[in-house]
Write a protein that holds these residues in place. Structure first.
Motif, short mmCIF file in Angstrom:
data_model
loop_
_atom_site.label_atom_id
_atom_site.label_comp_id
_atom_site.label_asym_id
_atom_site.label_seq_id
_atom_site.Cartn_x
_atom_site.Cartn_y
_atom_site.Cartn_z
N GLN A 1 3.24 -7.56 6.02
CA GLN A 1 2.68 -7.60 7.12
C GLN A 1 3.40 -6.57 8.26
OE1 GLN A 1 1.18 -11.56 8.80
NE2 GLN A 1 2.38 -12.05 6.73
N LYS A 2 4.68 -6.20 7.84
CA LYS A 2 5.52 -5.46 8.40
C LYS A 2 5.38 -4.01 7.89
CE LYS A 2 9.05 -9.02 9.72
NZ LYS A 2 10.28 -9.21 9.40
N MET A 3 5.02 -3.86 6.80
CA MET A 3 5.24 -2.62 6.17
C MET A 3 4.01 -2.28 5.57
SD MET A 3 8.16 -1.75 3.20
CE MET A 3 8.42 -0.05 2.65
N ARG A 4 3.27 -0.95 5.97
CA ARG A 4 1.69 -0.72 5.43
C ARG A 4 1.91 0.95 5.19
NH1 ARG A 4 -1.92 -3.57 9.91
NH2 ARG A 4 -0.56 -1.89 11.40
N GLY A 5 1.54 1.33 4.14
CA GLY A 5 1.34 2.58 3.83
C GLY A 5 2.39 3.39 3.76
N GLY A 6 2.02 4.72 3.13
CA GLY A 6 3.27 5.61 2.82
C GLY A 6 3.43 5.98 1.32
N VAL A 7 4.07 6.78 1.06
CA VAL A 7 4.38 7.68 -0.24
C VAL A 7 5.99 7.64 -0.52
CG1 VAL A 7 4.19 9.44 -1.79
CG2 VAL A 7 2.44 8.73 0.02
N LEU A 8 6.39 7.25 -1.62
CA LEU A 8 7.88 7.64 -2.34
C LEU A 8 7.71 8.47 -3.07
CD1 LEU A 8 9.64 4.09 -2.18
CD2 LEU A 8 9.22 5.65 -0.43
N HIS A 9 8.09 9.44 -3.11
CA HIS A 9 8.05 10.80 -3.89
C HIS A 9 9.18 10.57 -4.97
CE1 HIS A 9 5.23 13.63 -2.19
NE2 HIS A 9 5.59 13.02 -0.89
N ASP A 10 9.05 11.28 -6.30
CA ASP A 10 9.75 11.04 -7.31
C ASP A 10 11.18 11.33 -7.01
OD1 ASP A 10 10.04 10.98 -10.08
OD2 ASP A 10 10.83 13.08 -10.35
N ARG A 11 12.25 10.26 -7.36
CA ARG A 11 13.47 10.16 -7.16
C ARG A 11 13.83 9.77 -5.81
NH1 ARG A 11 14.67 9.28 -12.75
NH2 ARG A 11 13.44 10.95 -13.70
N ALA A 12 12.78 9.46 -4.96
CA ALA A 12 13.21 9.06 -3.66
C ALA A 12 13.95 7.99 -3.63
CB ALA A 12 11.89 8.86 -2.87
N GLY B 1 0.85 -1.20 -0.07
CA GLY B 1 0.05 0.06 -0.12
C GLY B 1 0.79 1.19 0.01
N VAL B 2 2.05 1.18 -0.46
CA VAL B 2 3.02 2.27 -0.56
C VAL B 2 2.96 2.94 -1.95
CG1 VAL B 2 5.29 3.27 -0.23
CG2 VAL B 2 4.50 1.40 1.13
N THR B 3 2.55 4.21 -2.07
CA THR B 3 2.36 4.80 -3.39
C THR B 3 3.91 5.07 -4.04
OG1 THR B 3 0.27 6.06 -2.64
CG2 THR B 3 1.54 6.93 -4.78
N HIS B 4 4.24 5.14 -5.17
CA HIS B 4 5.46 5.21 -5.65
C HIS B 4 5.47 5.67 -7.26
CE1 HIS B 4 5.18 1.43 -8.06
NE2 HIS B 4 4.68 1.12 -6.89
N PRO B 5 6.51 6.41 -7.73
CA PRO B 5 6.54 6.71 -9.18
C PRO B 5 7.02 5.43 -10.04
CG PRO B 5 8.17 7.80 -7.94
CD PRO B 5 7.65 6.84 -7.00
N ALA B 6 6.72 5.53 -11.29
CA ALA B 6 7.31 4.54 -12.16
C ALA B 6 8.65 4.17 -11.94
CB ALA B 6 7.09 4.60 -13.57
N PRO B 7 9.07 2.95 -11.95
CA PRO B 7 10.58 2.62 -11.69
C PRO B 7 11.47 3.12 -12.74
CG PRO B 7 9.28 0.73 -11.74
CD PRO B 7 8.21 1.60 -11.91
N GLU B 8 10.98 3.37 -13.91
CA GLU B 8 11.83 3.87 -15.08
C GLU B 8 11.83 5.54 -15.14
OE1 GLU B 8 9.11 2.12 -15.44
OE2 GLU B 8 9.38 0.33 -16.52
N GLY B 9 11.02 5.92 -14.17
CA GLY B 9 10.95 7.45 -14.21
C GLY B 9 10.69 8.02 -15.47
N GLY B 10 9.74 7.43 -16.11
CA GLY B 10 9.38 7.90 -17.61
C GLY B 10 9.41 6.75 -18.52
N ASP B 11 10.58 6.77 -19.06
CA ASP B 11 10.91 5.69 -20.07
C ASP B 11 12.38 5.15 -19.76
OD1 ASP B 11 12.32 7.81 -21.16
OD2 ASP B 11 10.90 8.03 -22.90
N VAL B 12 12.86 4.18 -20.68
CA VAL B 12 14.16 3.64 -20.59
C VAL B 12 15.50 4.69 -20.89
CG1 VAL B 12 15.94 2.29 -21.68
CG2 VAL B 12 13.51 1.26 -21.01
N PRO B 13 15.06 5.64 -21.86
CA PRO B 13 16.28 6.63 -21.92
C PRO B 13 16.29 7.69 -21.02
CG PRO B 13 14.83 6.28 -23.96
CD PRO B 13 14.22 5.64 -22.93
#
Length: 675
Positions: free
Chosen positions: A404-415, A366-378
């Motif tokens: 079960q140990k980790m619940r909720g939160g947000v990772l912002h861009d480039r975190a 349940g942790v919100t996060h950006p796309a792993p690529e940060g947009g696209d491969v380039p």
């Protein structure tokens, strides 16, 4: 390491792939961390520590064997002890050209031909000849998992546990972890083979096996899509993540040449001379020992019914490709376009798959996060990934345990978040920048282990009584003595990683950080932050036997109040994660607290600085020294000492002695974390 371009920075000599620094540590260490995580899971569920023996096939090429032996010794055998490893060398074979079958000459030596490793199929006969099967049998091992050093992904979530579980419970001879295969990929395929009927018995032979991509057409297999316009191939990929039944394989070696020299082939598709002339060498494939481990139809002339295929000695399990294999075996060519195809089998591409897996895990938590690529491969290659999240494998290793140990939160861009702690609670944490959490004793403690050193002590050679005695440190699991961290309703904000800095490289963790929030828990120390905002470049370092709490300075959450507590001399935590097997074998995790939970104990004495706490500790130490001095003549022994001892321990909890062989019983103040 040839295709990785990996060299010693001091001498320029080529290095083996095992030494590649991937996510801040060698590939070899990464695989051993995965293994330790499974052992920790067993300890947490059953209260017993197991040490799995490790066998490594090295090579004489480019000093590979000596360098890997040295890496293991320099790292104090990774806490597993010198007798926890057996190394044996892969043989070298000559290289020939396609033009007349000429020997390729080694231009760096006089009167010498070029020699290369003869393929990983030699592993089984080498294990037999070097007594490795006997060594494993003496340790009561009946099965083994085989991984290649360049694939850091195979330990993800349930992959290896599922593979070994099917193999061990079914007394199987061999199993494959398989996944989807890209059309035209240079990798083998897993197939169900049918041979026969045998001219003597009249029976048909069946088994799950591997066919290398170089001989697909020769074996009558066309590399077709699974459906029209699909990029996925019809047959699944062989990943070289294997389960083997040790006694089954040993018997196959002794009865069949197919077992001793499995999957022999000559691949002549690569250049072997400076002028580009192609050639190759005789190679064998370890996975093709499956061809000597077949099952048979019941009656002569009758084929085996499909419902019986599950009873074969060989088997296959399937999962998503990014959770089984994503190798780091060749250097990315910066002159080629930044495309997914050109990331394949490179450290850059492998690390991107690691982050995609991390994204799936964060979704489950349940942790919100950006796309792993940060947009696209380039964009990923130029500006870095959308986020970085890594954790100590023992935090799980199962994703269901982590969720079960980790619940909720947000990772912002480039975190960037790195959690090197097994006993950690994450509840609604927001990170905008960099958060680094480290427990120096993440799994407990260590003990000294004496051994006799030899020139190559990991190769099974006999030691002389006159060999010098050395000591290594064995990791000892103890969830009372490990560091632990609680983060609840915490916001972290800082400048984080400078992705524009020269030399920044996400996959190797070569990063320049402008600011970071660093939490370092030493020994059995504890860190607990709740309802606070941590801004800028901050470091919290907690000594052993100490609890640091962070709480808001006001009801509006502005400011942070630090309180430091003494946890006492004996390792006894204020809380821990409790594991138990639930329905269907699910590992259920709940939090248990003790009478020494300072957050619940109104009598606990906290101090507003570590210096103040250390001063009190020093005073107590002097009092103990006085108590231990012999009493003056004429004074009844122990009279004053007893009074002072009562005073010194007032308000402190008395540790509960653990039961022999299991973790300590804790008070039943449970906070279930299953959702």
């Amino acid at each position: 390491g040839d295709r990785l371009g990996l060299t010693d920075p001091a001498t320029g000599e080529p290095l083996p792939a095992a030494l590649l620094q991937y996510d801040g540590r060698s590939l070899l260490e990464g695989l051993l961390r995965d293994l330790t995580a499974r052992e920790w899971l067993y300890y947490k569920v059953f209260g017993e520590q197991l040490r799995t023996p490790v066998c490594i096939m090295t090579s004489a090429a480019k000093g590979n064997h000596g360098r890997i032996s040295g890496l293991i010794a320099r790292n104090d055998f990774f806490g597993r002890g010198e007798n926890g490893f057996r190394l044996f060398e892969q043989p070298l074979v000559p290289v020939v050209t396609v033009k007349g079958g000429k020997w390729v000459v080694d231009t760096n030596k006089e009167m010498a031909v070029s020699l290369k490793p003869g393929g990983h199929g030699a592993i089984w006969k080498l294990m037999h000849d070097n007594g490795v099967f006997t060594w494993l049998g003496a340790k009561n091992r009946t099965g083994a998992v085989v991984r290649q050093i360049t694939n850091p992904m195979a330990g993800t979530d349930t992959t290896i546990l599922a593979l070994s579980g099917v193999g061990a419970t079914g007394n199987k001879a061999m199993g494959f972890a398989s996944c989807e295969r890209h059309l035209g990929a240079a990798e083998g395929v897993n197939v169900l083979t049918e041979r026969g009927p045998d001219p003597v018995t009249g029976k048909y032979a069946y088994g799950v096996s591997n066919v290398e991509y170089t001989v697909l057409r020769e074996r009558g297999i066309s590399d077709e899509p699974v459906s029209p316009l699909s990029k996925e191939a019809r047959f699944p990929a062989n990943t070289n993540v294997l389960y083997v039944g040790l006694e089954h394989v040993r018997r196959a070696l002794e009865k069949s040449p197919r077992g001793a020299f499995p999957g022999m082939l000559v691949n002549l598709s690569k250049p072997v001379t400076s002028d580009g002339t192609k050639g190759g060498r005789l190679e064998t494939s370890m996975q093709n020992i499956a061809d000597a481990l077949e099952g048979f139809s019941e009656r002569p002339g009758e084929k085996m019914r499909p419902e019986k295929w599950g009873d074969l000695p060989t088997f296959v399990v399937y999962s998503s490709r990014k959770r089984i294999t994503s190798s780091a075996k060749k250097k990315r060519d910066p002159n080629k376009p930044a495309s997914p195809e050109n990331l394949a089998q490179t450290p850059d591409g492998s690390f991107l798959d690691l982050l995609r897996n991390a994204g799936d895990l964060l979704d489950a938590c349940g942790v919100t996060h950006p796309a792993p690529e940060g947009g696209d491969v380039p964009s990923y290659l130029k500006n870095g990934p959308g986020f970085i999240f890594t954790c100590l494998p023992a935090f799980g290793p199962l994703w269901d345990v982590i969720s079960q140990k980790m619940r909720g939160g947000v990772l912002h861009d480039r975190a960037e978040v790195r959690l090197e702690c097994a006993e950690l609670q994450w509840d609604d944490v927001t990170v905008d920048g960099s958060l680094l959490v480290t427990a120096t004793a993440a799994l407990g403690g260590v003990k000294e282990n004496a051994y006799r050193a030899t020139a190559a002590s990991t190769n099974g050679s006999k030691t002389s009584p006159d060999s010098p005695s050395k000591k290594s440190l064995l990791t000892v699991f103890d969830d009372r003595a490990c560091g632990r961290v609680r983060l609840r309703s915490v916001s972290v904000r800082n400048k984080g990683v400078d992705w524009s800095a020269r030399g920044s490289e996400a996959w190797s963790a070569t990063l320049h950080r402008l600011e970071t929030c660093a939490i370092v828990v030493e020994g059995s120390g504890e860190f607990d932050a709740c309802g606070v905002s941590l801004r800028g470049d901050v470091t919290y370092k907690v000594p052993p036997k100490t609890l640091l709490t962070l709480r808001p300075a006001s009801k509006h959450g502005v400011g942070v109040v630090e309180m430091w507590y003494d946890l006492g001399e004996e390792p006894f935590p204020s809380w821990r994660w409790r594991y138990a097997l639930g329905d269907g074998g699910r590992v259920e995790v709940s939090m248990e607290t003790t009478s020494q939970d300072f957050l619940l104990n109104a009598d606990a004495k906290g101090y507003d600085s570590l210096e103040a706490l250390e001063l009190v500790r020093a005073t107590r130490g002097k009092e103990k020294e006085k108590e231990n001095k012999p009493p003056p003549h004429g004074i009844e022994p122990g009279t004053k000492a007893r009074k002072k001892a009562v005073s010194a321990t007032r308000g402190k909890a008395v540790p509960i002695a653990p039961k022999k062989g299991i973790a300590p019983n804790l008070e039943k103040n449970k906070t279930p974390t299953s959702r």
